[in-house]
Design an enzyme around this catalytic site. Sequence first.
Site, PDB file in Angstrom:
ATOM      1  N   GLU B  37       0.816  -1.220   0.000  1.00  0.00           N
ATOM      2  CA  GLU B  37       0.000   0.000   0.000  1.00  0.00           C
ATOM      3  C   GLU B  37       0.847   1.266   0.000  1.00  0.00           C
ATOM      4  O   GLU B  37       0.533   2.232  -0.705  1.00  0.00           O
ATOM      5  CB  GLU B  37      -0.942   0.009   1.210  1.00  0.00           C
ATOM      6  CG  GLU B  37      -2.059  -1.034   1.161  1.00  0.00           C
ATOM      7  CD  GLU B  37      -1.655  -2.382   1.733  1.00  0.00           C
ATOM      8  OE1 GLU B  37      -0.481  -2.538   2.137  1.00  0.00           O
ATOM      9  OE2 GLU B  37      -2.501  -3.289   1.773  1.00  0.00           O
ATOM     10  N   HIS B 106     -10.489  -5.011  10.961  1.00  0.00           N
ATOM     11  CA  HIS B 106     -11.230  -5.018   9.687  1.00  0.00           C
ATOM     12  C   HIS B 106     -12.635  -4.452   9.844  1.00  0.00           C
ATOM     13  O   HIS B 106     -13.503  -4.744   9.032  1.00  0.00           O
ATOM     14  CB  HIS B 106     -11.346  -6.447   9.138  1.00  0.00           C
ATOM     15  CG  HIS B 106     -10.084  -7.037   8.599  1.00  0.00           C
ATOM     16  ND1 HIS B 106      -9.072  -7.476   9.401  1.00  0.00           N
ATOM     17  CD2 HIS B 106      -9.669  -7.262   7.330  1.00  0.00           C
ATOM     18  CE1 HIS B 106      -8.086  -7.960   8.649  1.00  0.00           C
ATOM     19  NE2 HIS B 106      -8.419  -7.841   7.388  1.00  0.00           N
TER      20      HIS B 106
HETATM   21  C1  TPP Z   1      -1.912  -4.330   5.018  1.00  0.00           C
HETATM   22  C2  TPP Z   1      -2.946  -5.222   4.495  1.00  0.00           C
HETATM   23  N1  TPP Z   1      -3.316  -5.104   3.202  1.00  0.00           N
HETATM   24  C3  TPP Z   1      -4.261  -5.912   2.688  1.00  0.00           C
HETATM   25  C4  TPP Z   1      -4.861  -6.861   3.448  1.00  0.00           C
HETATM   26  C5  TPP Z   1      -5.945  -7.751   2.870  1.00  0.00           C
HETATM   27  N2  TPP Z   1      -5.487  -9.112   2.708  1.00  0.00           N
HETATM   28  C6  TPP Z   1      -5.739 -10.061   3.634  1.00  0.00           C
HETATM   29  S1  TPP Z   1      -5.029 -11.505   3.273  1.00  0.00           S
HETATM   30  C7  TPP Z   1      -4.354 -10.903   1.849  1.00  0.00           C
HETATM   31  C8  TPP Z   1      -3.512 -11.776   1.001  1.00  0.00           C
HETATM   32  C9  TPP Z   1      -2.304 -12.220   1.704  1.00  0.00           C
HETATM   33  O1  TPP Z   1      -1.524 -13.009   0.878  1.00  0.00           O
HETATM   34  P1  TPP Z   1      -0.301 -13.800   1.469  1.00  0.00           P
HETATM   35  O2  TPP Z   1       0.518 -12.902   2.316  1.00  0.00           O
HETATM   36  O3  TPP Z   1       0.367 -14.458   0.332  1.00  0.00           O
HETATM   37  O4  TPP Z   1      -0.963 -14.881   2.434  1.00  0.00           O
HETATM   38  P2  TPP Z   1      -2.033 -16.016   2.070  1.00  0.00           P
HETATM   39  O5  TPP Z   1      -3.393 -15.396   2.149  1.00  0.00           O
HETATM   40  O6  TPP Z   1      -1.717 -16.525   0.731  1.00  0.00           O
HETATM   41  O7  TPP Z   1      -1.873 -17.025   3.159  1.00  0.00           O
HETATM   42  C10 TPP Z   1      -4.711  -9.576   1.670  1.00  0.00           C
HETATM   43  C11 TPP Z   1      -4.340  -8.748   0.530  1.00  0.00           C
HETATM   44  C12 TPP Z   1      -4.465  -6.942   4.805  1.00  0.00           C
HETATM   45  N3  TPP Z   1      -5.024  -7.834   5.637  1.00  0.00           N
HETATM   46  N4  TPP Z   1      -3.509  -6.138   5.288  1.00  0.00           N
END
Ligand code: TPP
Lengths: 288, 315
Positions: B37, B106
């Site tokens: 972000e 959230h």
């Molecule tokens: C700072 C932030 N940005 C966006 C999100 C929304 N979000 C939650 S899970 C996720 C994907 C995370 O991907 P990864 O780190 O690869 O973990 P996975 O879900 O694949 O286990 C996102 C974008 C968040 N929780 N925090």
Amino acid sequence: MGKGPLPGEMHQSFGQEPCAVGVCAHLGKDDAVGAGHRPHHVAVAHGVDLNKMVAELFGKKTGLSGGRGGHMHLYDANVNFFSSGIIAEGMGPGAGMALARKMQGKPGIAVAFVGDGAANQGAFHEVLNMVGLWKLPFICVIEDNKYGVSVSKKDSTAIDRNSDRASSYALAGEYVGGNDPDLIFAAAGRAVERARRGEGGTILELETERLHGHFIGDSGAYRPEAERKAMKDPIPTYRQRLLAENAATPADVAALEAKVQTQVDEAMRFGRESAYPDASDALQRLYA
Amino acid sequence: MFVIGEDVAKLGGVFGTTVGMADEFGAARVIDTPISETGFIGIATGAAMAGMRPIVEIAFVDFIGVCFNQIYNFAAKTHYMSGGQFKVPLTFMIGYGGGYNDAAQHSQTLFATLAHVPGIRVVTPADAYDAKGLMHTCLRDDNVTVWMVHKRLWGLGWLGFPLPKALATVPEHDYTIPFGQSRIWREGTDVTIVGLGLTVHNALTAADQLAAEGISAEVLDLRSVVPLDRDGVFKSVAKTGRLVVADEDYLSFGVTSEVLAVIAERDPSVLKAPAVRVAYPDVPVPFSRPMEEFCLPNVERIVAAARTTMTRGKR
Ligand SMILES: Cc1ncc(C[n+]2csc(CCOP(=O)(O)OP(=O)(O)O)c2C)c(N)n1
């Protein structure tokens, strides 16, 4: 998310169990673990109280945080465990716990579990630089399930291997393919030893699979059909291997599975049957 | 123009905000980002300074925590600090609010966090008609604008189906709703209930219940947090003589305080009774259902607040 007994969002860990087990098998209570929005497998593997964890997921008074935290925000001080729903949040606080152990001359290391998506957050890079600079006893475990929600790693990440980033921060970097518990266990052992000997941190990048959608309710339809079909559940695969290699008898496996099932059933019963907190408990515990 | 954010292209937005846009406008203009972000908001800011008009999606307002510096120290201040040399026509599209047990990271509302920074305009529609009109106003503005929608108004079943009054006929043609213009959803004579976003709907239901008790409530929807329609608020309160403000953001130092300040500064003598605020208590959003329900500015709390204004200070 609707009106069922489990409130809120739910990011499941199906498929990622080998990462948690292979790493946490080397850790004890003195070692701190920080997890992310998909924390359950890590919590279980690190010895978080199962009954209290399940009660927390149901939002009950008997939960880890009395229902204040919820599924992405699991804290168990008894085993130095925390999790956060903000991506890459395990990094800073995790490394801070490593720093405190070093300053206090106390035993223990710290491990942060993050997803491949988290490797693109600023906090990931800032913290790893300090881990390298200050030789902190810290391991960054990247569970590489190749997706962050709908965006594939290849569409979000400039390089193929996040463990290659280790060289930018004077850290060790190791990649383990295949979602294989034995290989993960061996690589994690090397990283943990390194940290315990005071030789510094490691990026441990573990290939894994997100067998389900991002959270309950996500069909994962954005993933190619062939890719989804090719995913294997690591648990039956490992069971077969243990039997084929005569590392365990069918009776051993059955006994272990029955024991675990009993623990899970008990935790579910505890969670479901526990009472909800008083509504006005919401106002308690803001300050220490 | 382009749209940039997490999951906006292939998925069409976590809340379906950009469904179909990547097909219509192409991958170069509807851009899926890494979870970076700070980086992509900085990039959008620079692109805006260089003549583009980006729309940045942040699905959950809570995530501005990781990138807030880009917003408040640079994007919001650049027009001013550059003495007007650079414009930053950047529109954020942000979801907020709780009520579905998504817990402390959230479910926040955070109007005040954004509104507090000079240089940002913050709007929040309560129905589909206002959503389009306010979005078009944001897109035409040459400043940083934040278009925020309560998640329960997005129209997604899993977030609780939209309240009937959030549905509205949305004309195909272009129209705008000026910043700083509140909307009276229901006229009344005894008490003004000021709300915004979801609390407008709670206020309308509360007004129905109050009517059954013989209390005539006027429901005023701010629509814009910045700029705030101070004249509109004052006019309504001067007419009814009583004020309840309902907001899902934290109680202290927020929208509810600012609305009360309008009356205190202009003429507190218009109040026949002390004003009552119905906001989120100053605690993080708890996960557990009974605790979260306790904290929300729901219909019951608004009804109770209105009754209090009726009984407290009969003069
Ligand atoms: C700072 C932030 N940005 C966006 C999100 C929304 N979000 C939650 S899970 C996720 C994907 C995370 O991907 P990864 O780190 O690869 O973990 P996975 O879900 O694949 O286990 C996102 C974008 C968040 N929780 N925090």
